[in-house]
Design a protein around this motif. Structure first.
Motif, PDB file in Angstrom:
ATOM      1  N   PRO A 200      21.368 -76.260 -68.378  1.00  0.00           N
ATOM      2  CA  PRO A 200      22.215 -75.378 -68.659  1.00  0.00           C
ATOM      3  C   PRO A 200      23.671 -75.736 -69.823  1.00  0.00           C
ATOM      4  CG  PRO A 200      21.679 -74.655 -66.835  1.00  0.00           C
ATOM      5  CD  PRO A 200      21.183 -76.077 -66.974  1.00  0.00           C
ATOM      6  N   GLU A 201      24.131 -76.888 -69.304  1.00  0.00           N
ATOM      7  CA  GLU A 201      25.204 -77.609 -69.793  1.00  0.00           C
ATOM      8  C   GLU A 201      24.793 -78.234 -71.145  1.00  0.00           C
ATOM      9  OE1 GLU A 201      22.894 -80.856 -67.514  1.00  0.00           O
ATOM     10  OE2 GLU A 201      23.766 -78.795 -67.106  1.00  0.00           O
ATOM     11  N   LYS A 202      23.439 -78.763 -71.181  1.00  0.00           N
ATOM     12  CA  LYS A 202      23.198 -79.066 -72.745  1.00  0.00           C
ATOM     13  C   LYS A 202      23.080 -77.741 -73.641  1.00  0.00           C
ATOM     14  CE  LYS A 202      21.606 -82.044 -75.769  1.00  0.00           C
ATOM     15  NZ  LYS A 202      22.579 -83.091 -76.305  1.00  0.00           N
ATOM     16  N   VAL A 203      22.303 -76.934 -73.033  1.00  0.00           N
ATOM     17  CA  VAL A 203      22.166 -75.293 -73.670  1.00  0.00           C
ATOM     18  C   VAL A 203      23.768 -74.956 -74.461  1.00  0.00           C
ATOM     19  CG1 VAL A 203      21.696 -73.052 -73.763  1.00  0.00           C
ATOM     20  CG2 VAL A 203      20.229 -74.842 -72.679  1.00  0.00           C
ATOM     21  N   ALA A 204      24.630 -75.050 -73.669  1.00  0.00           N
ATOM     22  CA  ALA A 204      26.240 -74.616 -73.739  1.00  0.00           C
ATOM     23  C   ALA A 204      26.562 -75.518 -74.901  1.00  0.00           C
ATOM     24  CB  ALA A 204      26.929 -74.456 -72.437  1.00  0.00           C
ATOM     25  N   ASP A 205      26.489 -76.967 -74.721  1.00  0.00           N
ATOM     26  CA  ASP A 205      26.849 -77.570 -75.641  1.00  0.00           C
ATOM     27  C   ASP A 205      26.383 -77.426 -77.101  1.00  0.00           C
ATOM     28  OD1 ASP A 205      28.508 -80.174 -76.509  1.00  0.00           O
ATOM     29  OD2 ASP A 205      26.815 -81.047 -76.552  1.00  0.00           O
ATOM     30  N   GLU A 206      25.009 -77.225 -77.202  1.00  0.00           N
ATOM     31  CA  GLU A 206      24.356 -77.146 -78.491  1.00  0.00           C
ATOM     32  C   GLU A 206      24.831 -75.662 -79.120  1.00  0.00           C
ATOM     33  OE1 GLU A 206      22.949 -79.380 -80.201  1.00  0.00           O
ATOM     34  OE2 GLU A 206      22.761 -81.057 -78.622  1.00  0.00           O
ATOM     35  N   LEU A 207      24.928 -74.746 -78.101  1.00  0.00           N
ATOM     36  CA  LEU A 207      25.362 -73.434 -78.639  1.00  0.00           C
ATOM     37  C   LEU A 207      26.715 -73.424 -79.417  1.00  0.00           C
ATOM     38  CD1 LEU A 207      24.739 -70.400 -78.897  1.00  0.00           C
ATOM     39  CD2 LEU A 207      25.707 -70.114 -76.410  1.00  0.00           C
ATOM     40  N   GLY A 208      27.488 -74.259 -78.793  1.00  0.00           N
ATOM     41  CA  GLY A 208      28.765 -74.540 -79.368  1.00  0.00           C
ATOM     42  C   GLY A 208      28.758 -75.082 -80.783  1.00  0.00           C
ATOM     43  N   ASP A 209      27.911 -76.007 -80.823  1.00  0.00           N
ATOM     44  CA  ASP A 209      27.839 -76.665 -82.004  1.00  0.00           C
ATOM     45  C   ASP A 209      27.215 -75.746 -83.195  1.00  0.00           C
ATOM     46  OD1 ASP A 209      28.663 -79.012 -80.833  1.00  0.00           O
ATOM     47  OD2 ASP A 209      26.594 -79.966 -80.705  1.00  0.00           O
ATOM     48  N   LEU A 210      26.370 -75.043 -82.585  1.00  0.00           N
ATOM     49  CA  LEU A 210      25.793 -73.902 -83.583  1.00  0.00           C
ATOM     50  C   LEU A 210      26.844 -72.889 -84.194  1.00  0.00           C
ATOM     51  CD1 LEU A 210      23.486 -72.563 -85.147  1.00  0.00           C
ATOM     52  CD2 LEU A 210      22.906 -71.437 -82.997  1.00  0.00           C
ATOM     53  N   ILE A 211      27.771 -72.408 -83.015  1.00  0.00           N
ATOM     54  CA  ILE A 211      28.655 -71.482 -83.540  1.00  0.00           C
ATOM     55  C   ILE A 211      29.631 -72.089 -84.394  1.00  0.00           C
ATOM     56  CG2 ILE A 211      30.486 -70.120 -82.471  1.00  0.00           C
ATOM     57  CD1 ILE A 211      28.812 -69.620 -80.167  1.00  0.00           C
ATOM     58  N   PHE A 212      29.983 -73.292 -84.159  1.00  0.00           N
ATOM     59  CA  PHE A 212      30.935 -74.132 -85.076  1.00  0.00           C
ATOM     60  C   PHE A 212      30.489 -74.273 -86.415  1.00  0.00           C
ATOM     61  CE2 PHE A 212      33.388 -77.719 -86.356  1.00  0.00           C
ATOM     62  CZ  PHE A 212      34.672 -77.622 -85.908  1.00  0.00           C
ATOM     63  N   ALA A 213      29.108 -74.434 -86.515  1.00  0.00           N
ATOM     64  CA  ALA A 213      28.641 -74.674 -88.129  1.00  0.00           C
ATOM     65  C   ALA A 213      28.380 -73.211 -88.790  1.00  0.00           C
ATOM     66  CB  ALA A 213      27.203 -75.144 -87.921  1.00  0.00           C
TER      67      ALA A 213
END
Length: 277
Positions: A200-213
């Motif tokens: 879950p923590e990895k999913v949240a991290d990558e989701l944040g990166d996607l939203i930032f982009a």
């Protein structure tokens, strides 16, 4: 316990709610972290009441926001950190210190000189803050450096936009939006990998990166992400209301409709919007 216009009554109520033996089971277990989302939500409720020019709601929502201040202060007092009185003392001290032209002696008598005076006082406060943080062993300071003037207290979408705008001032930016689409596709692939990992923590991290982009491409095409998302939220409300009203007209319940039935009604709502456009 009776209602009162005296702030001390609200403080007494919160103290009673937090009493381990006799208080409210929900209030007792709350922490800074668990009530933080409610604090943010109440601030938005205040803004919403202002936008709607509803002073009745505004009075109530300001009370809810004040409750959050009292709640945080009570938790801090139990930890031996500070009390509500300390919060009041800090802000009154700050206001008096920043307005010597009103509460003391000052030559600042124009908006321009007041601004210069304000900036000088804030600079002194910043140095004092750094000294206090150093004594407490706090080394990381997001108010320092080139990005330090981008406030973390903003909504995350707005903060992301401001961070990107600030970085772009020194050339840390793409020259056109197309490469950002490649970056978005890269982030989507990484999000897929994170989902496959089951962490879950990895999913949240990558989701944040996607939203930032996604925020970044919005900036490049002059589409404010907050405004764009608010428009989508409105569209979602409208389409979902169509689903609900259609089901009600056929004596059907939302809970019993099922995804396939609701999806068909969603597509019907989209078709109606296209006809209107």
């Amino acid at each position: 316990m009776e209602a009162s216009k005296d702030i001390s009554r609200l403080i007494e109520i919160m103290e009673a709610l937090r009493q381990p033996e006799t208080g409210c089971p929900w209030d007792i277990v709350q922490t800074f972290e668990t009530i933080k989302p409610y604090t943010i939500e109440e601030a938005y409720e205040v803004a919403d009441a202002i936008e709607r020019k509803d002073t009745d709601d505004l009075c109530e929502e300001l009370g809810d926001l004040l409750l959050q201040v009292v709640f945080h202060s009570r938790i801090a007092e139990e930890m031996g950190e500070f009390s509500f009185g300390d919060v009041v003392h800090a802000v009154t001290s700050k206001m008096i210190r920043r307005h010597p032209h009103v509460f003391a002696v000052s030559d600042a008598d124009t908006p321009e000189t007041v601004k210069l005076q304000w900036d000088a006082i804030k600079a002194a406060e910043k140095r004092e803050r750094a000294e206090r943080r150093a004594k407490r062993g706090i080394t990381e300071d997001f108010k320092a450096g080139f990005l330090g003037n981008v406030h973390r207290s903003q909504p995350a979408l707005t903060e992301a936009l401001k961070l990107q705008e600030q970085a772009a001032r020194v050339g840390f930016d793409w020259s056109k939006p197309e490469p950002i689409l490649d970056k978005i596709e890269e982030e989507v692939a990484e999000l897929r990998e994170a989902l496959a990992s089951g962490k879950p923590e990895k999913v949240a991290d990558e989701l944040g990166d996607l939203i930032f982009a996604l925020v970044n491409i919005g900036r490049h095409v002059s589409a404010d992400p907050e405004t764009a998302l608010r428009g989508t939220n409105t569209k979602f409300r409208r389409r979902f209301n169509h689903i609900e009203q259609s089901l009600e007209s056929n004596n059907e319940r939302l809970e019993d409709a099922g995804l396939e039935r609701m999806e068909a009604l969603w597509q019907a709502a989209k078709a109606i919007e296209r006809q209107l456009d």
